[in-house]
Design a protein around this motif. Structure first.
Motif, PDB file in Angstrom:
ATOM      1  N   LEU A 517      -8.174  -7.772   0.740  1.00 20.08           N
ATOM      2  CA  LEU A 517      -7.264  -7.735  -0.406  1.00 20.08           C
ATOM      3  C   LEU A 517      -6.917  -9.150  -0.867  1.00 20.08           C
ATOM      4  O   LEU A 517      -6.908  -9.439  -2.072  1.00 20.08           O
ATOM      5  CB  LEU A 517      -5.980  -6.976  -0.033  1.00 20.08           C
ATOM      6  CG  LEU A 517      -4.847  -7.007  -1.068  1.00 20.08           C
ATOM      7  CD1 LEU A 517      -5.307  -6.441  -2.410  1.00 20.08           C
ATOM      8  CD2 LEU A 517      -3.630  -6.250  -0.563  1.00 20.08           C
ATOM      9  N   LEU A 518      -6.631 -10.060   0.102  1.00 18.57           N
ATOM     10  CA  LEU A 518      -6.305 -11.444  -0.253  1.00 18.57           C
ATOM     11  C   LEU A 518      -7.446 -12.091  -1.024  1.00 18.57           C
ATOM     12  O   LEU A 518      -7.236 -12.800  -2.009  1.00 18.57           O
ATOM     13  CB  LEU A 518      -5.984 -12.246   1.012  1.00 18.57           C
ATOM     14  CG  LEU A 518      -4.686 -11.835   1.751  1.00 18.57           C
ATOM     15  CD1 LEU A 518      -4.581 -12.575   3.071  1.00 18.57           C
ATOM     16  CD2 LEU A 518      -3.460 -12.100   0.890  1.00 18.57           C
ATOM     17  N   LYS A 519      -8.674 -11.817  -0.571  1.00 22.51           N
ATOM     18  CA  LYS A 519      -9.858 -12.356  -1.255  1.00 22.51           C
ATOM     19  C   LYS A 519      -9.948 -11.805  -2.681  1.00 22.51           C
ATOM     20  O   LYS A 519     -10.200 -12.544  -3.644  1.00 22.51           O
ATOM     21  CB  LYS A 519     -11.114 -11.982  -0.456  1.00 22.51           C
ATOM     22  CG  LYS A 519     -12.425 -12.450  -1.062  1.00 22.51           C
ATOM     23  CD  LYS A 519     -13.572 -12.125  -0.113  1.00 22.51           C
ATOM     24  CE  LYS A 519     -14.920 -12.431  -0.747  1.00 22.51           C
ATOM     25  NZ  LYS A 519     -15.252 -11.566  -1.860  1.00 22.51           N
ATOM     26  N   GLU A 520      -9.741 -10.473  -2.829  1.00 20.91           N
ATOM     27  CA  GLU A 520      -9.827  -9.833  -4.141  1.00 20.91           C
ATOM     28  C   GLU A 520      -8.725 -10.322  -5.078  1.00 20.91           C
ATOM     29  O   GLU A 520      -8.964 -10.524  -6.274  1.00 20.91           O
ATOM     30  CB  GLU A 520      -9.728  -8.310  -3.984  1.00 20.91           C
ATOM     31  CG  GLU A 520     -10.977  -7.650  -3.432  1.00 20.91           C
ATOM     32  CD  GLU A 520     -12.139  -7.759  -4.400  1.00 20.91           C
ATOM     33  OE1 GLU A 520     -12.058  -7.186  -5.491  1.00 20.91           O
ATOM     34  OE2 GLU A 520     -13.117  -8.452  -4.058  1.00 20.91           O
ATOM     35  N   LEU A 527      -6.681  -7.036 -10.735  1.00 16.26           N
ATOM     36  CA  LEU A 527      -6.072  -6.342  -9.597  1.00 16.26           C
ATOM     37  C   LEU A 527      -4.593  -6.701  -9.465  1.00 16.26           C
ATOM     38  O   LEU A 527      -3.776  -5.880  -9.069  1.00 16.26           O
ATOM     39  CB  LEU A 527      -6.824  -6.688  -8.306  1.00 16.26           C
ATOM     40  CG  LEU A 527      -6.353  -6.012  -7.024  1.00 16.26           C
ATOM     41  CD1 LEU A 527      -6.523  -4.493  -7.131  1.00 16.26           C
ATOM     42  CD2 LEU A 527      -7.119  -6.541  -5.818  1.00 16.26           C
ATOM     43  N   ARG A 528      -4.242  -7.915  -9.845  1.00 16.56           N
ATOM     44  CA  ARG A 528      -2.842  -8.364  -9.727  1.00 16.56           C
ATOM     45  C   ARG A 528      -1.906  -7.575 -10.648  1.00 16.56           C
ATOM     46  O   ARG A 528      -0.702  -7.545 -10.455  1.00 16.56           O
ATOM     47  CB  ARG A 528      -2.724  -9.849 -10.078  1.00 16.56           C
ATOM     48  CG  ARG A 528      -3.548 -10.770  -9.198  1.00 16.56           C
ATOM     49  CD  ARG A 528      -3.423 -12.200  -9.678  1.00 16.56           C
ATOM     50  NE  ARG A 528      -4.484 -13.058  -9.152  1.00 16.56           N
ATOM     51  CZ  ARG A 528      -4.697 -14.305  -9.555  1.00 16.56           C
ATOM     52  NH1 ARG A 528      -3.908 -14.828 -10.494  1.00 16.56           N
ATOM     53  NH2 ARG A 528      -5.694 -15.014  -9.059  1.00 16.56           N
ATOM     54  N   THR A 558       6.003 -10.441   0.760  1.00 11.63           N
ATOM     55  CA  THR A 558       5.685  -9.122   0.202  1.00 11.63           C
ATOM     56  C   THR A 558       4.517  -9.268  -0.771  1.00 11.63           C
ATOM     57  O   THR A 558       4.283 -10.367  -1.299  1.00 11.63           O
ATOM     58  CB  THR A 558       6.892  -8.520  -0.546  1.00 11.63           C
ATOM     59  OG1 THR A 558       7.163  -9.331  -1.692  1.00 11.63           O
ATOM     60  CG2 THR A 558       8.109  -8.436   0.346  1.00 11.63           C
ATOM     61  N   PRO A 559       3.777  -8.186  -1.041  1.00 12.86           N
ATOM     62  CA  PRO A 559       2.666  -8.265  -2.006  1.00 12.86           C
ATOM     63  C   PRO A 559       3.126  -8.755  -3.381  1.00 12.86           C
ATOM     64  O   PRO A 559       2.442  -9.560  -4.010  1.00 12.86           O
ATOM     65  CB  PRO A 559       2.156  -6.819  -2.078  1.00 12.86           C
ATOM     66  CG  PRO A 559       2.585  -6.190  -0.811  1.00 12.86           C
ATOM     67  CD  PRO A 559       3.845  -6.849  -0.424  1.00 12.86           C
ATOM     68  N   SER A 560       4.298  -8.289  -3.847  1.00 14.10           N
ATOM     69  CA  SER A 560       4.793  -8.691  -5.168  1.00 14.10           C
ATOM     70  C   SER A 560       5.039 -10.191  -5.231  1.00 14.10           C
ATOM     71  O   SER A 560       4.646 -10.865  -6.197  1.00 14.10           O
ATOM     72  CB  SER A 560       6.079  -7.939  -5.503  1.00 14.10           C
ATOM     73  OG  SER A 560       5.865  -6.558  -5.539  1.00 14.10           O
ATOM     74  N   ASP A 561       5.685 -10.739  -4.161  1.00 12.54           N
ATOM     75  CA  ASP A 561       5.956 -12.181  -4.129  1.00 12.54           C
ATOM     76  C   ASP A 561       4.658 -12.978  -4.081  1.00 12.54           C
ATOM     77  O   ASP A 561       4.517 -14.030  -4.718  1.00 12.54           O
ATOM     78  CB  ASP A 561       6.843 -12.531  -2.932  1.00 12.54           C
ATOM     79  CG  ASP A 561       8.262 -12.001  -3.104  1.00 12.54           C
ATOM     80  OD1 ASP A 561       8.651 -11.743  -4.256  1.00 12.54           O
ATOM     81  OD2 ASP A 561       8.957 -11.832  -2.089  1.00 12.54           O
TER      82      ASP A 561
END
Length: 572
Positions: A517-520, A527-528, A558-561
């Motif tokens: 996910l971090l790579k994508e 995706l963001r 968090t994913p949002s941050d």
């Protein structure tokens, strides 16, 4: 004065066109007649739903087909915007279906009722009377089998969306999608209908995200809508009967998303493309969407002449009943703006007032609908519980007999144990000593389980293969299922991962998912824009909460941050 020769040519071409249409309708009627004789129920239903077809009965048909033709004829009226006529025809058909209950077989009786209830619900929905739609659903569904209750989840999702409870609507649509996808026996929908129903659920999900956006203005919801619409098209594009229309429908929805993002030029290009496509323009409801979209664009770019041109295609005060509630409200709003732009204050005020009247009606419907929906769900729970209790009563007597037999067996067993007590006690002492000895041995050698090197290499190689194929993105990527796939057991697989990866199986899965996910996120800006729920589902997590915890454990954010940080760094 028009020359006689010109009149002759006009009449000649009109005659040819009428003859061609009649020939086409006759040919299609013969085709449907043949399908009825072959008892091709679903194909007949599909053909009869074509709003551009005038079916003519050629033979005398069995009762179930006679009723299907009546119900589908009402559906055609609905698709042509004749809501009042369609409603009366559906209610008449439901009455006939109910009167024929003892003559029809149960599957035919319930199938016909479901088709009619579906159409009746959506007639009321498009008329802005969601409360009445729910009342019809409640009344006519009484006594129907549980499979139809599952099918009707999508109606409740639509109702929640109309009433502004979008979270509940999306939740129910996800349940509906899972019910269909995991229905391997096709008990809900046949293989012919299954893909269409999945696509319909995805499109409804997209529509719900759009409504949600209109309420809160979060642009990520439009990205989620786009994702849902694309999923629907992916399913339908491989089906020859639906691929062209599905593509045109996707383009019209993309045009609407561009319009909502105020990208008027891009939206207009897409709507123009749709307007040139006869596949979608032959559908009344789709044609309305395209013309209304163009009217809205021309309103906001202040071209009132073009806006009035498309509004007049859709609406005049004598035929306003043909417009859906949403379209009528939007037309009133656009007319008010355009009359104001041309300084016609009288008409601007008139249509602004009509808009407010329609909104007030809707607010009353929403309040009543919300209260009714809560009661309706309670009734559903109660009816399902009562059915379960009723079914279980059949087995109570058998359960009592089984309990007595088990009690007799236990008594004999206790007696046997009593008679052998001394011998069993001695045997137990021996076995207990053996267990203690074994436990000491295990504690002295934590690596007691020895796995052959060849097996370890094979498992690690196959794990790498699963990783390269991104199998970890599935929420079925679990210890038991992977062990079965690799032809080993869970104990061996867990030990191999612990020893060779240095982590537990759950940590191993989370690392794979979060690293990917971090790579994508780094490489794919689109995706963001997805919602956290959408991202969690795409990357194998059943719930956003589990996903957020795993992400935070890995990144301390968090994913949002994290996404905000990425976007900020990109701007810099």
């Amino acid at each position: 004065m028009i020359p006689a020769k010109k009149i002759f040519y006009i009449l000649f071409f009109i005659s040819i066109r009428i003859f061609s249409q009649n020939s086409f309708f006759q040919k299609t009627s013969l085709e449907i007649d043949s399908l009825i004789k072959k008892d091709q129920w679903e194909l007949v239903h599909f053909k009869l739903n074509d709003e551009n077809l005038k079916f003519k009965r050629i033979s005398k048909y069995p009762l179930r087909y006679h009723l299907l033709i009546k119900v589908d004829s009402a559906s055609v009226l609905y698709k042509k915007g004749k809501y009042s006529e369609a409603k009366n025809a559906i209610l008449s058909s439901l009455n006939q279906i109910e009167n024929s209950r003892n003559t029809l077989q149960i599957p035919d009786y319930e199938g016909l009722k479901h088709i009619a209830i579906t159409r009746l619900f959506y007639i009321e929905k498009r008329s802005g009377n969601i409360l009445q739609g729910l009342k019809y659903l409640n009344y006519f569904s009484k006594g129907m089998s549980p499979v139809y209750k599952k099918k009707q989840i999508i109606f409740l999702a639509v109702a929640y969306s109309e009433l502004g409870n979008y979270t509940k609507s999306i939740e129910l649509l996800n349940i509906h999608l899972k019910d269909i996808k995991f229905d391997v026996k096709n008990s809900l929908y046949s293989s012919f209908l299954k893909n269409g129903e999945i696509a319909a659920a995805y499109n409804t999900k997209g529509d719900t995200f759009v409504k949600w956006y209109k309420d809160v203005g979060d642009s990520k919801l439009l990205d989620s809508a786009q994702y849902s619409y694309e999923n629907a098209y992916k399913i339908m594009k491989g089906l020859s009967n639906f691929s062209l229309y599905s593509k045109a429908l996707l383009i019209s929805r993309q045009a609407n998303l561009k319009l909502l993002k105020k990208q008027y030029a891009a939206s207009l290009l897409l709507y123009n493309k749709c307007e040139k496509d006869s596949v979608i323009m032959n559908k009344n409801l789709s044609r309305e969407i395209i013309w209304l979209g163009k009217a809205e664009i021309y309103t906001f770019i202040k071209k009132p002449d073009s806006a009035f041109y498309y509004i007049k295609k859709l609406y005049n005060e004598k035929s306003s009943s043909k417009c859906s509630y949403e379209n009528k409200l939007k037309i009133y709003h656009l007319l008010s703006i355009n009359y104001e732009n041309i300084k016609d204050n009288k008409n601007a005020y008139k249509f602004a007032k009509l808009s407010l009247v329609e909104i007030e009606k809707k607010n009353i419907q929403n309040t009543s609908g919300t209260n009714f929906l809560g009661k309706y769900e309670q009734q559903e729970i109660r009816s399902i519980s009562e059915e379960t209790i009723k079914d279980n009563k059949k087995y109570i007597f058998l359960l009592i007999i089984c309990t007595i037999l088990i009690a007799i067996v236990i008594i004999f067993y206790i007696r046997y144990r009593y008679n052998k007590k001394k011998m069993i006690f001695i045997e137990f002492q021996k076995k207990d000593d053996e267990k203690k000895t074994l436990k000491v041995a295990v504690e002295n050698d934590k690596n007691l389980i020895v796995i052959e090197d060849e097996l370890v290499k094979r498992v690690l190689k196959n794990l790498e293969l699963l990783e390269s194929e991104k199998k970890f993105l599935s929420n079925d990527f679990k210890l038991a299922s992977i062990a079965k796939t690799l032809n080993t057991n869970t104990a061996y697989l867990s030990k191999i991962i612990n020893e060779h990866k240095g982590i537990s199986f759950s940590e191993y899965v989370n690392d794979l998912r979060i690293n990917y996910l971090l790579k994508e996120l780094q490489e794919n800006q689109t995706l963001r824009k997805y919602t956290i729920q959408t991202i969690s589902e795409e990357f194998g997590y059943k719930s956003p909460t589990t996903f957020i915890k795993a992400f935070k454990d890995r990144t301390q954010m968090t994913p949002s941050d994290y996404i905000k940080e990425l976007n900020n760094s990109a701007v810099k």
